[in-house]
Motif scaffolding. Structure first.
Motif, short mmCIF file in Angstrom:
data_model
loop_
_atom_site.label_atom_id
_atom_site.label_comp_id
_atom_site.label_asym_id
_atom_site.label_seq_id
_atom_site.Cartn_x
_atom_site.Cartn_y
_atom_site.Cartn_z
N GLY A 48 0.97 -1.31 0.05
CA GLY A 48 0.09 0.00 0.16
C GLY A 48 0.85 1.13 -0.26
O GLY A 48 0.63 2.18 0.90
N PRO A 49 1.78 1.38 -0.97
CA PRO A 49 2.36 2.70 -0.89
C PRO A 49 1.42 3.83 -0.92
O PRO A 49 0.57 4.02 -2.04
CB PRO A 49 3.36 2.43 -2.38
CG PRO A 49 3.52 1.05 -2.64
CD PRO A 49 2.12 0.49 -1.97
N GLY A 50 1.88 4.98 -0.23
CA GLY A 50 0.93 5.93 -0.02
C GLY A 50 -0.65 5.64 0.20
O GLY A 50 -1.38 6.65 0.37
N ASP A 51 -0.98 4.64 0.82
CA ASP A 51 -2.49 4.20 1.05
C ASP A 51 -2.22 4.00 2.70
O ASP A 51 -2.23 2.57 2.88
CB ASP A 51 -2.94 3.11 0.02
CG ASP A 51 -4.32 2.72 0.51
OD1 ASP A 51 -4.87 3.12 1.41
OD2 ASP A 51 -4.83 1.95 -0.63
N PRO A 52 -2.89 5.01 3.50
CA PRO A 52 -2.89 4.47 4.95
C PRO A 52 -3.91 3.49 5.22
O PRO A 52 -3.48 2.60 6.29
CB PRO A 52 -3.42 5.77 5.51
CG PRO A 52 -3.96 6.69 4.36
CD PRO A 52 -3.46 6.15 3.09
N LEU A 53 -4.99 3.13 4.68
CA LEU A 53 -5.79 2.03 4.90
C LEU A 53 -5.29 0.72 4.60
O LEU A 53 -5.26 -0.18 5.29
CB LEU A 53 -7.17 2.31 4.47
CG LEU A 53 -8.03 1.01 4.76
CD1 LEU A 53 -8.41 1.08 6.36
CD2 LEU A 53 -9.60 1.18 3.98
N ALA A 54 -4.63 0.57 3.27
CA ALA A 54 -3.97 -0.50 3.08
C ALA A 54 -2.76 -0.66 4.00
O ALA A 54 -2.46 -1.97 4.38
CB ALA A 54 -3.54 -0.38 1.62
N GLN A 55 -2.05 0.04 4.35
CA GLN A 55 -1.04 -0.16 5.18
C GLN A 55 -1.35 -0.45 6.63
O GLN A 55 -0.64 -1.27 7.07
CB GLN A 55 0.01 1.19 5.32
CG GLN A 55 1.08 1.30 4.09
CD GLN A 55 2.01 2.32 4.11
OE1 GLN A 55 2.71 2.45 5.28
NE2 GLN A 55 2.45 3.01 3.17
N ALA A 56 -2.43 0.20 7.14
CA ALA A 56 -2.89 -0.18 8.22
C ALA A 56 -3.44 -1.68 8.36
O ALA A 56 -3.14 -2.40 9.35
CB ALA A 56 -4.01 0.63 8.56
N ARG A 57 -4.29 -2.16 7.51
CA ARG A 57 -4.52 -3.49 7.24
C ARG A 57 -3.17 -4.66 7.31
O ARG A 57 -3.45 -5.59 7.88
CB ARG A 57 -5.44 -3.74 5.92
CG ARG A 57 -6.88 -2.99 6.23
CD ARG A 57 -7.82 -3.18 5.12
NE ARG A 57 -9.20 -2.70 5.11
CZ ARG A 57 -9.90 -2.32 4.36
NH1 ARG A 57 -9.60 -2.11 3.03
NH2 ARG A 57 -11.27 -2.01 4.64
N ARG A 58 -2.41 -4.06 6.62
CA ARG A 58 -1.25 -5.04 6.64
C ARG A 58 -0.41 -4.95 8.07
O ARG A 58 -0.01 -6.07 8.40
CB ARG A 58 -0.18 -4.53 5.38
CG ARG A 58 0.97 -5.65 5.43
CD ARG A 58 0.51 -7.17 5.16
NE ARG A 58 1.58 -7.93 5.53
CZ ARG A 58 1.30 -9.27 4.81
NH1 ARG A 58 0.64 -9.40 3.94
NH2 ARG A 58 2.44 -10.09 5.54
N VAL A 59 -0.62 -3.84 8.70
CA VAL A 59 0.06 -4.01 10.00
C VAL A 59 -0.62 -4.70 10.90
O VAL A 59 0.17 -5.64 11.79
CB VAL A 59 0.34 -2.48 10.21
CG1 VAL A 59 0.44 -2.22 11.87
CG2 VAL A 59 1.23 -1.43 9.59
N PHE A 60 -1.94 -4.67 10.93
CA PHE A 60 -2.69 -5.34 11.74
C PHE A 60 -2.68 -7.03 11.49
O PHE A 60 -2.67 -7.81 12.23
CB PHE A 60 -4.25 -4.94 11.68
CG PHE A 60 -4.50 -3.79 12.81
CD1 PHE A 60 -4.46 -4.14 14.16
CD2 PHE A 60 -4.25 -2.44 12.41
CE1 PHE A 60 -4.36 -3.27 15.12
CE2 PHE A 60 -4.34 -1.51 13.16
CZ PHE A 60 -4.72 -1.74 14.73
#
Length: 142
Positions: A48-60
């Protein structure tokens, strides 16, 4: 609110009610600390480069896998700490968090906007502390 080995105290007397977190979580059992997770997939590629929701989902997703390795799950989390490149991304983090955690039993939390994370393309890093029942075994260890 008490569930098995954890007690959530969202509104201690004299303290403004917490939204969207719990002021106090206590419990008995084995403590689990999960290092800050970033949005890397299994191959070490940014999700999710530049995509906070995609990054948050991956972090979780990463947090969930780390918790599972210790015999824990999101129901056992007592504290989340958020390190954000932009605190405005907490909205997306809350969406991703609520997909894996019960919004009625949220952990204690702290959030910080930081100057930088390990690399500029990472928008957040999140760490977790959990307490699991003392008699819960570690996976693969009997």
């Amino acid at each position: 609110m008490k569930t098995d080995h954890l007690t959530h105290i969202p509104d201690p007397e004299g303290v403004h009610p917490a939204v969207p977190y719990t002021h106090v979580v206590t419990g008995t059992g084995r403590w689990v600390a999960v290092s800050g997770q970033i949005a890397l997939d299994e191959q070490g590629q940014l999700v999710g480069p530049g995509d906070p929701l995609a990054q948050a989902r991956r972090v979780f997703t990463n947090l969930g896998r780390c918790l599972a390795a210790a015999g824990a799950g999101f129901d056992d989390v007592v504290r989340l700490t958020y390190y954000m490149a932009d605190i405005a991304h907490l909205k997306e983090v809350a969406v991703a968090r609520n997909e894996v955690m019960d919004p009625a039993r949220l952990p204690a939390s702290s959030a910080f906007q930081v100057v930088s994370l390990v690399s500029p393309e990472f928008l957040m890093e999140i760490e977790a502390d959990a307490i699991v029942p003392a008699d819960r075994k570690l996976p693969g260890r009997g």
